[in-house]
Design an enzyme around this catalytic site. Structure first.
Site, PDB file in Angstrom:
ATOM      1  CD  GLU A 142      73.122 -31.013 -63.856  1.00 14.96           C
ATOM      2  OE1 GLU A 142      74.359 -30.974 -63.746  1.00 14.96           O
ATOM      3  OE2 GLU A 142      72.543 -31.015 -64.959  1.00 14.96           O
TER       4      GLU A 142
ATOM      5  CG  ASP B 212      69.308 -39.105 -68.623  1.00 17.62           C
ATOM      6  OD1 ASP B 212      69.432 -38.052 -67.976  1.00 17.62           O
ATOM      7  OD2 ASP B 212      69.100 -39.137 -69.853  1.00 17.62           O
TER       8      ASP B 212
HETATM    9 ZN   LIG Z   1      73.989 -34.051 -67.788  1.00 20.77          ZN
END
Ligand SMILES: [Zn+2]
Length: 423
Positions: free
Chosen positions: A281, A368
């Site tokens: 996030e 990621d």
């Molecule tokens: Zn995401």
């Protein structure tokens, strides 16, 4: 009424979207059924047969329900536009309440309200039948009803005054009204983003700061500090009040910003996994995805208003749907254009969704990668993604064309592959 060219275009647009949606859905259902006997080899150790079977059933049930909604929506839209009910209702409204800005805003509001009533049975079915059958639903009837009442109240308190102001701008600023209206709506959106975490979200959920001194709190604040992500609070939201589905997000700007974890997520993931989700996030923030998405939404608002302003000047557009063109430039001539735009914009924006999703998936890969770098290891995030996929009964075998069109996130297989690829 003879079908004018524009009415035919509208009909083609509505049907084209419906057919494309049904076709993609069929393609996906077939693909899922073809793989239903066995989970993809990469996941056989992660998911047991029974759970995989349930994910297949859940995917197919949702997909079939979506098909019904697609057909209903298209039929409803064609019915509304071809029956002449809109110009009739508009005439009745003008006779009863006049052409004032308040009356015009009232008309738009009444139409929006009527349409949302029509879709209520579907929302009900989705929550209390479909989600319930697969053990996700935790919403009580009372919560569901109160949620909707709160929604209506918010629309009346926030949406209605905004609508009145937009229509007032038409009178105040003349033919350039759409620029002013666009700027007003964008400013309003920003204000909402600013106050929502403090004022609106607590109306629907309870937010509890992570317990002082808990290892999870220390771990997450250490991550925020390490990544130079200023946050005052990390809070747990009682998402379990409505569903067993889980999520995490951050919201607000500057000093109002807070990180929110669903209680369901906290229950499902181990601490390093939660940390990796938060790192993902934060990655969205660090890579400026939020700002970029905001830029797109601003452009979208301006393009939308420009389209409405253009349509409002086309007399043929009014005639195509049976509206009467009133002399002089005023809100009364823009309101039907707004209404028709609201009804039809989705038939065009639908075709842009693969592009938007392609873009969104790129953001997910970047977030990621950021999480992997921050954690120094891809394993916690991979573990977290696997657990979330399993707990949410996500489709492990979507058709590539289907996921390419609709998925805002890459599939689990794609994300794992990227996470395991160095660089
Ligand atoms: Zn995401």
């Amino acid at each position: 009424m003879a079908l004018s060219l524009f009415a035919i275009i509208a009909l083609v647009l509505i049907l084209a979207r419906a057919v494309a949606e049904l076709w993609l859905s069929r393609l996906n259902q077939r693909h899922v059924r073809a793989h239903a006997h066995e989970a993809p080899s990469a996941y056989r150790e992660m998911i047991d047969d029974a759970t995989y079977q349930r994910s297949v059933d859940y995917t197919l049930a949702k997909s079939r329900f979506g098909d019904v909604v697609t057909v209903f929506d298209a039929a409803l839209l064609i019915g509304i536009l071809s029956s002449g009910v809109l110009p009739w209702a508009f005439g009745v409204f003008i006779t009863a309440f006049g052409k004032s800005v308040w009356a015009m805003a009232g008309f738009l509001f009444a139409m929006g309200f009527a349409l949302s009533i029509v879709s209520l049975p579907f929302a009900w079915y989705a929550q209390f039948k479909l989600e319930d059958r697969f053990g996700f639903n935790t919403t009580t009837v009372k919560t569901w009803v109160v949620d909707r009442l709160k929604g209506v109240l918010l629309a009346v308190l926030l949406g209605f005054p905004l609508l009145v102001l937009v229509l007032k701008l038409i009178e105040w600023t003349g033919s350039n009204w759409w620029i002013w209206a666009g700027v007003l709506v964008i400013a309003f959106q920003m204000l909402l983003m600013l106050i929502a975490p403090a004022v609106i979200m607590p109306l629907f959920n309870k937010f509890t700061p992570l317990q002082e001194g808990s290892t999870l709190r220390e771990r997450l604040f250490a991550l925020a500090k390490r990544t130079d992500f200023p946050t005052r609070s990390i809070e747990v939201m009682d998402g379990s009040k409505r569903s067993h589905h889980s999520n995490a997000f951050f919201t607000g700007f500057g000093r109002f910003r807070k990180i929110v974890l669903f209680d369901t997520l906290v229950a499902q993931l181990a601490e390093p996994e939660l940390e990796s989700v938060l790192a993902h996030e934060i990655g969205h923030y660090k890579k400026r995805h939020v700002v970029k998405l905001l830029g797109v939404s601003i452009a979208g608002v301006l393009v939308g208003f420009a389209a409405v302003a253009w349509l409002a000047r086309q007399q043929w557009f009014y005639q195509a749907f049976g509206f009467e063109y009133h002399t002089g430039f005023a809100a009364v001539n823009v309101v039907p254009a707004m209404l028709l735009f609201a009804l039809l914009a989705g038939t065009i924006s639908f075709w842009f969704s693969p592009l938007i999703h392609l873009w969104s998936r790129r953001f997910e890969y970047e977030a990621d990668t950021f999480a992997r770098t921050t954690m120094g290891d891809a394993q916690p995030l991979i573990q977290a993604l696997r657990k979330l996929t399993e707990k949410n009964l996500s489709n492990l075998t979507p058709h590539p064309l289907y996921s390419g069109f609709y998925y805002s996130h890459p599939t689990l297989l794609e994300r794992e592959k990227a996470l395991r690829t160095p660089g």
